[in-house]
Design an enzyme around this catalytic site. Structure first.
Site, PDB file in Angstrom:
ATOM      1  N   THR A 153      28.674  22.100  43.644  1.00  0.00           N
ATOM      2  CA  THR A 153      29.077  21.476  44.912  1.00  0.00           C
ATOM      3  C   THR A 153      30.405  22.107  45.343  1.00  0.00           C
ATOM      4  O   THR A 153      30.407  23.134  45.984  1.00  0.00           O
ATOM      5  CB  THR A 153      29.176  19.943  44.790  1.00  0.00           C
ATOM      6  OG1 THR A 153      29.968  19.599  43.640  1.00  0.00           O
ATOM      7  CG2 THR A 153      27.798  19.317  44.672  1.00  0.00           C
ATOM      8  N   LYS A 179      28.452  21.727  36.013  1.00  0.00           N
ATOM      9  CA  LYS A 179      29.104  21.759  37.305  1.00  0.00           C
ATOM     10  C   LYS A 179      30.107  20.621  37.365  1.00  0.00           C
ATOM     11  O   LYS A 179      29.967  19.584  36.714  1.00  0.00           O
ATOM     12  CB  LYS A 179      28.101  21.655  38.459  1.00  0.00           C
ATOM     13  CG  LYS A 179      27.322  20.355  38.571  1.00  0.00           C
ATOM     14  CD  LYS A 179      28.008  19.165  39.200  1.00  0.00           C
ATOM     15  CE  LYS A 179      28.602  19.485  40.538  1.00  0.00           C
ATOM     16  NZ  LYS A 179      29.291  18.255  41.104  1.00  0.00           N
ATOM     17  N   THR A 190      31.284  12.949  33.622  1.00  0.00           N
ATOM     18  CA  THR A 190      32.146  13.189  34.775  1.00  0.00           C
ATOM     19  C   THR A 190      31.730  14.459  35.491  1.00  0.00           C
ATOM     20  O   THR A 190      32.532  15.107  36.119  1.00  0.00           O
ATOM     21  CB  THR A 190      33.601  13.329  34.303  1.00  0.00           C
ATOM     22  OG1 THR A 190      33.639  14.317  33.264  1.00  0.00           O
ATOM     23  CG2 THR A 190      34.124  12.039  33.771  1.00  0.00           C
ATOM     24  N   GLU A 275      39.476  21.181  41.475  1.00  0.00           N
ATOM     25  CA  GLU A 275      39.700  21.360  42.911  1.00  0.00           C
ATOM     26  C   GLU A 275      41.171  21.673  43.198  1.00  0.00           C
ATOM     27  O   GLU A 275      42.056  20.848  42.981  1.00  0.00           O
ATOM     28  CB  GLU A 275      39.254  20.110  43.669  1.00  0.00           C
ATOM     29  CG  GLU A 275      37.740  19.950  43.653  1.00  0.00           C
ATOM     30  CD  GLU A 275      37.259  18.651  44.237  1.00  0.00           C
ATOM     31  OE1 GLU A 275      36.079  18.584  44.604  1.00  0.00           O
ATOM     32  OE2 GLU A 275      38.043  17.683  44.317  1.00  0.00           O
ATOM     33  N   ASN A 399      39.276  17.531  49.445  1.00  0.00           N
ATOM     34  CA  ASN A 399      38.701  16.189  49.471  1.00  0.00           C
ATOM     35  C   ASN A 399      38.797  15.536  50.842  1.00  0.00           C
ATOM     36  O   ASN A 399      37.949  14.706  51.179  1.00  0.00           O
ATOM     37  CB  ASN A 399      39.358  15.329  48.378  1.00  0.00           C
ATOM     38  CG  ASN A 399      38.850  15.692  47.010  1.00  0.00           C
ATOM     39  OD1 ASN A 399      37.747  15.321  46.626  1.00  0.00           O
ATOM     40  ND2 ASN A 399      39.626  16.458  46.270  1.00  0.00           N
ATOM     41  N   SER A 404      32.791  16.942  55.888  1.00  0.00           N
ATOM     42  CA  SER A 404      32.646  17.598  57.195  1.00  0.00           C
ATOM     43  C   SER A 404      31.771  18.828  57.102  1.00  0.00           C
ATOM     44  O   SER A 404      31.494  19.324  56.016  1.00  0.00           O
ATOM     45  CB  SER A 404      34.009  17.972  57.741  1.00  0.00           C
ATOM     46  OG  SER A 404      34.668  18.849  56.856  1.00  0.00           O
TER      47      SER A 404
END
Length: 404
Positions: A153, A179, A190, A275, A399, A404
């Protein structure tokens, strides 16, 4: 960019396992987002799932099916979590299993569904079912690299590893993919991770080995303290290796060590690709009265936004580490006994600034991409380690923009 992490260039096939990856268009166009994995008859499967009380429909269905029948297939979609989708979500998860089962001529409860992505939106079932139909005739043993990409993702690189060990003079192969990049905190799971081996291992031993290795790997990572609604770790053993049934303590110990190596690699790869991460951080707490005390303190530090932002800024503000340590709920903590080191540089000795410490030395280690924070409580013999990342501007941007 991930911290010192490159995508795998080779992932070894495992006898008894086939895969197919397709761009079904479940959420994004022209991007692989559906993976089908089939397992030969007689494969034993163990799994651990998220403990988030808001668990997704595929988690509920996968748990039920795992308890009911021999697992023969795993179906994973990315882009949509099928979480907080009510009865429709459960129905969609079941329908996806039925479609796979019909195509493979197995039973629906022999299929485990998995989803990852946006929460609270219904699955694009037309795309998913069409993707299943497209995937089945394309199943092949050497599609692991494609599968590693297909389950991503917000990950920036695919994550995978293969290990081959010898037991009784015969090769045993373990291949795994994972992932995860955000919403990462232990309490299993997680992320999504799939590990397969051709070893022949009894069901009870497989479950015990997975539980033990999980505690030393995926249950020691955190990016942001948030446990996902969806995620799972699956271990499948096809029994197709020539080594024979693994039952002796020596055989199981050899396999356990290799399995732990695979899971630690997959787990820490998630942290390296956290991230917006720019630092890979190991937090070691030792000298505690109990392991649980060390665990609590390690996560108190790993989850502190002030510590994590100081790490991102390469700011040797060790006061933030002391702050996070001092707020701990551990009753046995005696600050006057604590020693703290960063990459071997002494910051605190017996609760006070180390006489040998200099701002220049601190700055030099905080600027490194790989940082180890070692905390000695000097009250006992227990220890615990956690892997985490820093907290950057990009984490907020990723995040904020995710839906979007």
């Amino acid at each position: 960019m991930p911290v010192n992490l490159s995508p795998p260039t080779t992932l070894l096939p495992v006898n008894g396992v086939e895969l197919a990856t397709v761009a079904a268009g479940i959420r994004y166009q022209e991007r692989d987002d559906l993976v089908l994995i089939t397992l030969c008859e007689g494969t034993r499967v163990a799994a651990v799932f998220t403990q988030n009380k808001c668990c997704a429909a595929p988690v509920i269905v996968a748990k039920q099916h795992l308890a009911q029948a021999e697992t023969r297939a795993l179906l994973i979609n990315s882009g949509n979590a099928n979480a907080v989708t009510g009865e429709q979500g459960l129905s969609d998860a079941m329908l996806s299993c039925e479609r796979v089962a019909s195509s493979l001529e197995i039973k629906a409860n022999q299929v485990l569904p998995f989803s990852t992505g946006v929460i609270g939106e219904p699955l694009n079932m037309a795309a998913l079912l069409s993707g299943v139909d497209y995937a089945v005739p394309r199943l092949a043993a050497d599609e692991w690299l494609s599968a590693a990409s297909g389950i991503m993702t917000t990950d920036t690189v695919p994550k995978g590893i293969s290990v081959v060990i010898q037991i009784n003079g015969q090769d045993v192969t373990i291949t795994g993919i994972s992932k995860g990049s955000g919403m990462i905190c232990p309490n299993m799971a997680t992320m999504l991770a799939y590990v397969v081996t051709d070893a022949d291992i009894a069901q009870g031993d497989l479950e015990s080995l997975l539980s033990a290795a999980t505690q030393k790997s995926f249950n020691r990572i955190t990016v942001d303290s948030d446990t996902s609604t969806n995620d799972a770790l699956v271990l499948a053993a096809t029994g197709r290796s020539a080594t024979g049934h693994l039952s002796s303590e020596e055989e199981l110990d050899s396999f356990s060590s290799a399995l732990e190596e695979v899971l630690v690699h997959l787990a820490t790869a998630i942290i390296r690709d956290g991230e917006g991460a720019t630092k890979f951080v190991s937090i070691e707490v030792l000298g505690g009265l109990k392991e649980e005390d060390c665990r609590t303190i390690a996560y108190d530090i790993a989850h502190s936004p002030l510590v994590k932002t100081a790490l991102y800024a390469s700011d040797p503000n060790w006061g933030r580490i002391l702050m996070a340590l001092g707020k701990s709920s551990v009753d046995s903590l005696e600050m006057a006994k604590v020693d703290i080191f960063i990459n071997g540089v002494a910051l605190i000795e017996h609760g006070q600034p180390a006489s040998s410490y200099s701002e220049e030395a601190g700055q030099a280690v905080f600027q490194q991409e790989e940082i180890t924070i070692s905390i000695n409580l000097n009250t006992g013999a227990s220890c615990f380690n956690v892997w985490t990342s820093d907290l950057s501007h990009d984490y907020v941007s990723i995040n904020a923009d995710y839906r979007s």
